[in-house]
Design a protein around this motif. Sequence first.
Motif, PDB file in Angstrom:
ATOM      1  N   UNK A   1       0.856  -1.190   0.000  1.00 42.42           N
ATOM      2  CA  UNK A   1       0.000   0.000   0.000  1.00 42.42           C
ATOM      3  C   UNK A   1       0.888   1.235   0.000  1.00 42.42           C
ATOM      4  N   UNK A   2       1.021   1.864  -1.166  1.00 43.87           N
ATOM      5  CA  UNK A   2       1.936   3.006  -1.300  1.00 43.87           C
ATOM      6  C   UNK A   2       1.466   4.233  -0.528  1.00 43.87           C
ATOM      7  N   UNK A   3       0.186   4.281  -0.150  1.00 39.08           N
ATOM      8  CA  UNK A   3      -0.280   5.398   0.668  1.00 39.08           C
ATOM      9  C   UNK A   3       0.468   5.448   1.997  1.00 39.08           C
ATOM     10  N   UNK A   4       1.017   4.322   2.414  1.00 34.91           N
ATOM     11  CA  UNK A   4       1.762   4.268   3.671  1.00 34.91           C
ATOM     12  C   UNK A   4       2.988   5.177   3.648  1.00 34.91           C
ATOM     13  N   UNK A   5       3.486   5.495   2.467  1.00 34.95           N
ATOM     14  CA  UNK A   5       4.611   6.441   2.359  1.00 34.95           C
ATOM     15  C   UNK A   5       4.189   7.794   2.923  1.00 34.95           C
ATOM     16  N   UNK A   6       3.022   8.255   2.490  1.00 32.09           N
ATOM     17  CA  UNK A   6       2.512   9.543   2.955  1.00 32.09           C
ATOM     18  C   UNK A   6       2.085   9.474   4.411  1.00 32.09           C
ATOM     19  N   UNK A   7       1.458   8.378   4.782  1.00 37.34           N
ATOM     20  CA  UNK A   7       1.025   8.233   6.178  1.00 37.34           C
ATOM     21  C   UNK A   7       2.222   8.250   7.122  1.00 37.34           C
ATOM     22  N   UNK A   8       3.317   7.642   6.712  1.00 38.77           N
ATOM     23  CA  UNK A   8       4.514   7.605   7.560  1.00 38.77           C
ATOM     24  C   UNK A   8       5.024   9.007   7.852  1.00 38.77           C
ATOM     25  N   UNK A   9       5.109   9.841   6.809  1.00 36.13           N
ATOM     26  CA  UNK A   9       5.630  11.191   7.062  1.00 36.13           C
ATOM     27  C   UNK A   9       4.582  12.073   7.740  1.00 36.13           C
ATOM     28  N   UNK A  10       3.295  11.714   7.592  1.00 35.86           N
ATOM     29  CA  UNK A  10       2.282  12.448   8.367  1.00 35.86           C
ATOM     30  C   UNK A  10       2.426  12.141   9.851  1.00 35.86           C
ATOM     31  N   UNK A  11       2.621  10.865  10.189  1.00 36.83           N
ATOM     32  CA  UNK A  11       2.768  10.509  11.597  1.00 36.83           C
ATOM     33  C   UNK A  11       3.904  11.290  12.250  1.00 36.83           C
ATOM     34  N   UNK A  12       5.046  11.372  11.563  1.00 34.55           N
ATOM     35  CA  UNK A  12       6.186  12.105  12.106  1.00 34.55           C
ATOM     36  C   UNK A  12       5.858  13.592  12.235  1.00 34.55           C
ATOM     37  N   UNK A  13       5.247  14.156  11.191  1.00 34.21           N
ATOM     38  CA  UNK A  13       4.956  15.585  11.179  1.00 34.21           C
ATOM     39  C   UNK A  13       3.945  15.979  12.245  1.00 34.21           C
ATOM     40  N   UNK A  14       3.055  15.058  12.589  1.00 34.73           N
ATOM     41  CA  UNK A  14       2.061  15.332  13.631  1.00 34.73           C
ATOM     42  C   UNK A  14       2.638  15.081  15.019  1.00 34.73           C
ATOM     43  N   UNK A  15       3.168  13.891  15.239  1.00 37.13           N
ATOM     44  CA  UNK A  15       3.609  13.515  16.586  1.00 37.13           C
ATOM     45  C   UNK A  15       4.794  14.349  17.056  1.00 37.13           C
ATOM     46  N   UNK A  16       5.699  14.690  16.166  1.00 34.79           N
ATOM     47  CA  UNK A  16       6.867  15.466  16.575  1.00 34.79           C
ATOM     48  C   UNK A  16       6.535  16.917  16.888  1.00 34.79           C
ATOM     49  N   UNK A  17       5.303  17.311  16.664  1.00 32.45           N
ATOM     50  CA  UNK A  17       4.879  18.658  17.062  1.00 32.45           C
ATOM     51  C   UNK A  17       4.849  18.781  18.578  1.00 32.45           C
ATOM     52  N   UNK A  18       4.659  17.648  19.262  1.00 29.52           N
ATOM     53  CA  UNK A  18       4.633  17.657  20.728  1.00 29.52           C
ATOM     54  C   UNK A  18       6.055  17.670  21.276  1.00 29.52           C
ATOM     55  N   UNK A  19       6.284  18.502  22.269  1.00 28.81           N
ATOM     56  CA  UNK A  19       7.639  18.717  22.784  1.00 28.81           C
ATOM     57  C   UNK A  19       8.277  17.449  23.325  1.00 28.81           C
ATOM     58  N   UNK A  20       7.475  16.551  23.886  1.00 28.34           N
ATOM     59  CA  UNK A  20       8.047  15.362  24.528  1.00 28.34           C
ATOM     60  C   UNK A  20       8.280  14.217  23.538  1.00 28.34           C
ATOM     61  N   UNK A  21       8.002  14.444  22.225  1.00 22.70           N
ATOM     62  CA  UNK A  21       8.173  13.387  21.229  1.00 22.70           C
ATOM     63  C   UNK A  21       9.160  13.855  20.171  1.00 22.70           C
TER      64      UNK A  21
END
Length: 583
Positions: free
Chosen positions: A266-286
């Motif tokens: 599922x090639x959509x997982x490429x985009x989902x992977x970088x979304x997860x990082x871009x969202x979760x890393x917004x939090x200071x403790x992650x």
Amino acid sequence: MLNFNWFENLVPYFKFAQDNLNNKDIFFVGWIIRDILLNIKIDDFDDVDITLAGDPKKVYSKLNQNAWSIFKTDKFWTITIVKKNWDGFEDGIGMDNKEEKINNQSNHITTFEVTPFRTEWDYSDARHPDELNWSDSLLDDSIRRDFTLNCLYYSFKEKSEEVLKKSEEKMKFKDNQVFNLEKEEFKKEKFLKVLKKEGYVLILNKDIEPILIVQNHNLIENISKSKIDFDFDKIHIILDPQNWINDILNQKIRAVWNPNDRIKEDALRIIRAIRFVSVLNTYEHINLDFDPKTWLSLKKYYFLIRKVAKERIIQETKKVFKKWNAFGFIALMDELNILQYYFPALANCKNNNQPTRYHPFDTYSHTILCLYHLQQINSDYLVRFGMLYHDVGKPDQYYWASIKKDEASQAELYKLEINHPIIWAEIAENDFRKLWFSNKEIEKIVLYVKYHMFPWELLFMSENKRKNEIKKFISKYGLEVLLNLCDVTIWDRLGQYNPLQHSDIKWIVDLKKEINKIYEESWRITLKELEINGNDIIKIVWKAWPEVGKILNKLLELVLEWKIENKKEELIKKVENLKIIVN
């Protein structure tokens, strides 16, 4: 890093789901458990993903058709259920009793999405499985999932005759497997060591039910089939078959099992992977990075992204632009070589070098630096997309500028329409239309590209002219759009990192104050200050006061929008045309 304090908030949702699915052996799965453990979202869950064993047709047949609106996919048997009737509570506001408030919140779940355990294989379109089978094994279900962070399962157990009948053994805990957080500090190294060696740990804390975390596969299978009993009246159970907890404590995003297979499926997982990082890393403790093998697979199979429908890509992209780290998301798209497929005009700005004394960076680098800073002060996703495309005409502009001619001819070249933001706005419209943005969204993005220099131009106008231009712009496009353009201008100027200019934005701050002042003064008129009153309108339309009120409000709206003047004769003329709104 891990927070164990809020699983009690899930209990009313869990019981609610059990009752409405007529099944006690269900599991919440995915983001909801992850976000509680990471202390990101701890209550008010408006959608819940559920999985369970069994034939989906039997799951479907048990649902209360009267209480739910139910949607299912015939091939994949994902069942989305939306509650039809609401109990009228206001999210528990004003309730003093914590348990009462939590139970009330379960009435406000928007959707449940139910997908029974399954296995999948062969993905000829790099998006959907060609074949799938239903399974009674939670482990089978976990293997098909994309990343370990979406591979957590939650259950809540209470002592009951039904549980006791199913149980074949009782779980016992050694001293080293019990982490009493009232008495000892959580230590990552010790926790991971015990989890690896023993396969499970028990978390105890004051005022909450025990929390069992299990990674041992044999135990997971038995627990998922309710074959194990516990010496507790109530217990929260987190099943972690793919070792996400190890990954999060080591700050990694990792694909489940073989990352090559996961990405090719599922090639959509490429985009989902970088979304997860871009969202979760917004939090200071992650501070997540990719597991090296996973990152290599993302880069290796980047070209498969072409097979994914653009609307699915943009759906993921919008999620990030609406709230999270849009800069990081675009930067990772660039590194994965997929920017060209979705934002070609932006990709074309790479290596478009400008005079160093004005712009030390190429147009692309300038753009994403501007985006990085803009997202700190403006969360409007359309403004952010406008910033992303504000300079996409620069490559053409610099091509024309490279034509060496005499000074007069050079000046003539700069007057060509290709050098004007109007053409740049057309480029933006073309790209965003291909990405299935709505007409309303495109209109706003194009507006921000077309007028991104407007606040700068206001600076060089006389005071009277500037005031009139501000009034006209607000009348046509609204105050919010103009203030957003000021934000774009701030970082368009500072984002140049011009070695010859001071980084002074006082002028734009003062301009925003002036704009707000003009708006307050010019739009202060109220119904009482209209040069026409209700008695005047009654003489024309012969209607009762409720209808007269509608006309008065419409007249006020037209005056505020500068579509008519606040003069009695003008307003009376307009009343004749407004009769239709009360007939």
